[in-house]
Write a protein that holds these residues in place. Structure first.
Motif, PDB file in Angstrom:
ATOM      1  N   GLY A  55      32.460  72.611  73.726  1.00 47.66           N
ATOM      2  CA  GLY A  55      32.993  71.573  72.855  1.00 47.66           C
ATOM      3  C   GLY A  55      33.094  70.224  73.539  1.00 47.66           C
ATOM      4  N   GLU A  56      33.262  70.228  74.867  1.00 50.23           N
ATOM      5  CA  GLU A  56      33.367  68.976  75.628  1.00 50.23           C
ATOM      6  C   GLU A  56      32.545  69.105  76.899  1.00 50.23           C
ATOM      7  OE1 GLU A  56      37.445  67.943  76.335  1.00 50.23           O
ATOM      8  OE2 GLU A  56      38.021  68.249  74.240  1.00 50.23           O
ATOM      9  N   MET A  57      31.754  68.078  77.192  1.00 45.43           N
ATOM     10  CA  MET A  57      30.914  68.091  78.390  1.00 45.43           C
ATOM     11  C   MET A  57      30.919  66.706  79.027  1.00 45.43           C
ATOM     12  SD  MET A  57      26.902  69.199  78.886  1.00 45.43           S
ATOM     13  CE  MET A  57      26.250  67.978  77.725  1.00 45.43           C
ATOM     14  N   ASP A  58      31.346  66.660  80.280  1.00 45.61           N
ATOM     15  CA  ASP A  58      31.346  65.411  81.039  1.00 45.61           C
ATOM     16  C   ASP A  58      30.523  65.599  82.300  1.00 45.61           C
ATOM     17  OD1 ASP A  58      31.784  63.074  82.410  1.00 45.61           O
ATOM     18  OD2 ASP A  58      33.958  63.270  82.534  1.00 45.61           O
ATOM     19  N   LEU A  59      29.339  64.968  82.309  1.00 44.92           N
ATOM     20  CA  LEU A  59      28.468  64.962  83.486  1.00 44.92           C
ATOM     21  C   LEU A  59      28.284  63.542  84.000  1.00 44.92           C
ATOM     22  CD1 LEU A  59      25.638  67.404  82.265  1.00 44.92           C
ATOM     23  CD2 LEU A  59      27.774  67.970  83.433  1.00 44.92           C
ATOM     24  N   GLY A  60      29.153  62.646  83.579  1.00 44.82           N
ATOM     25  CA  GLY A  60      29.021  61.230  83.911  1.00 44.82           C
ATOM     26  C   GLY A  60      29.313  60.924  85.371  1.00 44.82           C
ATOM     27  N   ASN A  61      28.861  59.760  85.813  1.00 44.62           N
ATOM     28  CA  ASN A  61      29.106  59.273  87.170  1.00 44.62           C
ATOM     29  C   ASN A  61      28.607  60.257  88.232  1.00 44.62           C
ATOM     30  OD1 ASN A  61      30.827  56.630  86.966  1.00 44.62           O
ATOM     31  ND2 ASN A  61      31.703  58.029  85.459  1.00 44.62           N
ATOM     32  N   ASN A  62      27.344  60.634  88.078  1.00 47.27           N
ATOM     33  CA  ASN A  62      26.669  61.452  89.072  1.00 47.27           C
ATOM     34  C   ASN A  62      25.349  60.769  89.439  1.00 47.27           C
ATOM     35  OD1 ASN A  62      28.053  64.129  89.752  1.00 47.27           O
ATOM     36  ND2 ASN A  62      28.298  64.066  87.519  1.00 47.27           N
ATOM     37  N   LYS A  63      24.402  61.535  89.933  1.00 47.87           N
ATOM     38  CA  LYS A  63      23.081  61.011  90.282  1.00 47.87           C
ATOM     39  C   LYS A  63      21.994  61.810  89.575  1.00 47.87           C
ATOM     40  CE  LYS A  63      24.541  59.373  94.854  1.00 47.87           C
ATOM     41  NZ  LYS A  63      24.308  59.455  96.327  1.00 47.87           N
ATOM     42  N   SER A  84      27.152  59.253  80.989  1.00 50.98           N
ATOM     43  CA  SER A  84      27.014  57.875  81.465  1.00 50.98           C
ATOM     44  C   SER A  84      26.897  57.792  82.982  1.00 50.98           C
ATOM     45  CB  SER A  84      28.211  57.044  80.998  1.00 50.98           C
ATOM     46  OG  SER A  84      29.423  57.628  81.446  1.00 50.98           O
ATOM     47  N   CYS A  85      26.373  56.655  83.439  1.00 54.70           N
ATOM     48  CA  CYS A  85      26.292  56.326  84.866  1.00 54.70           C
ATOM     49  C   CYS A  85      25.525  57.375  85.665  1.00 54.70           C
ATOM     50  CB  CYS A  85      27.690  56.120  85.443  1.00 54.70           C
ATOM     51  SG  CYS A  85      28.626  54.781  84.669  1.00 54.70           S
ATOM     52  N   ASN A  86      24.316  57.638  85.203  1.00 61.24           N
ATOM     53  CA  ASN A  86      23.372  58.485  85.916  1.00 61.24           C
ATOM     54  C   ASN A  86      22.037  57.748  85.987  1.00 61.24           C
ATOM     55  OD1 ASN A  86      24.502  61.289  86.632  1.00 61.24           O
ATOM     56  ND2 ASN A  86      25.232  61.040  84.523  1.00 61.24           N
ATOM     57  N   SER A  87      20.962  58.480  86.181  1.00 62.18           N
ATOM     58  CA  SER A  87      19.627  57.875  86.190  1.00 62.18           C
ATOM     59  C   SER A  87      18.725  58.589  85.196  1.00 62.18           C
ATOM     60  CB  SER A  87      19.024  57.940  87.603  1.00 62.18           C
ATOM     61  OG  SER A  87      19.805  57.204  88.526  1.00 62.18           O
ATOM     62  N   LEU A  88      19.290  58.964  84.061  1.00 62.77           N
ATOM     63  CA  LEU A  88      18.524  59.667  83.031  1.00 62.77           C
ATOM     64  C   LEU A  88      17.501  58.722  82.403  1.00 62.77           C
ATOM     65  CD1 LEU A  88      21.513  61.568  81.395  1.00 62.77           C
ATOM     66  CD2 LEU A  88      19.821  62.485  83.002  1.00 62.77           C
TER      67      LEU A  88
END
Length: 213
Positions: A55-63, A84-88
């Motif tokens: 229901g909720e997924m936070d993968l932000g602020n990684n590489k 957000s804040c990745n290089s996708l």
């Protein structure tokens, strides 16, 4: 130790490195996944799409790099997706616009490109969408105006061109919208000029020409 009954995993801001393991599929009952604020690299594994209860997924602020998996549309229960804040890179997969329970979407500060799908489905429950600071081009599709639960819309820092669609004035719940730092042109739609909400902030600065009569 089996983690198949785990429904909440919070490893945010732990300075984790390496890739998201494909063995995450063993957590079949996972409903909340927080891995933001680490140093995770490589791609988002397709196996993440097998977490059907998420229901909720936070993968932000990684590489993280590569594309958003096209199977992301399998996460039919997801309400909050923060990448957000990745290089996708590459285009936002059309399957993402099938997530009818999505409330919060943040894909900002990546390298996502191409244009938004003109045939994207209406996310009737969406409350906030942030696609800012990517490489998205083309017109802003008129169907965006049908996201009538949206209170925040940020499309700034892209390469959108053409006029602002008149339909954006139909966003009756809107509190904040930022379209700045694009290549928009033409007149500001009358539907925006007549907008009655006193707390709405419309940001059109830089590379927007024209006015409303």
């Amino acid at each position: 130790m089996s983690l198949k009954y785990l429904n909440w995993l919070d490893l945010g801001d732990y300075n984790l490195i390496g890739a998201i393991p494909s063995t995450i599929t063993g957590m079949k009952n996972l409903r909340r996944l927080y891995l933001g604020g680490n140093q995770l690299e490589q791609t988002i594994p397709n196996e993440i799409c097998l977490l059907r209860k998420l229901g909720e997924m936070d993968l932000g602020n990684n590489k993280l790099s590569g594309t958003i998996p096209s199977c992301i549309g399998n996460l039919t229960h997801i309400q909050s997706m923060l990448l957000s804040c990745n290089s996708l890179s590459s285009a936002i997969p059309s399957s993402l616009w099938q997530l009818q329970n999505l409330l919060f979407l943040n894909l900002s500060f990546n390298s996502l490109g191409d244009s938004l799908d003109a045939n994207m489905r209406t996310l009737k429950m969406l409350q906030s969408m942030d696609l800012s600071w990517n490489n998205i081009s083309g017109y802003i599709p008129a169907i965006v105006g049908a996201f009538q639960s949206a209170s925040a819309l940020n499309l700034s820092g892209n390469s959108f061109s053409g006029p602002i669609p008149e339909s954006i004035g139909e966003l009756i719940s809107l509190d904040y919208m930022d379209l700045s730092h694009n290549n928009l042109f033409g007149e500001i739609p009358k539907s925006l000029v007549d907008f009655t909400s006193s707390i709405v902030e419309f940001v059109f600065q830089q590379a927007f020409r024209g006015n409303s009569n």
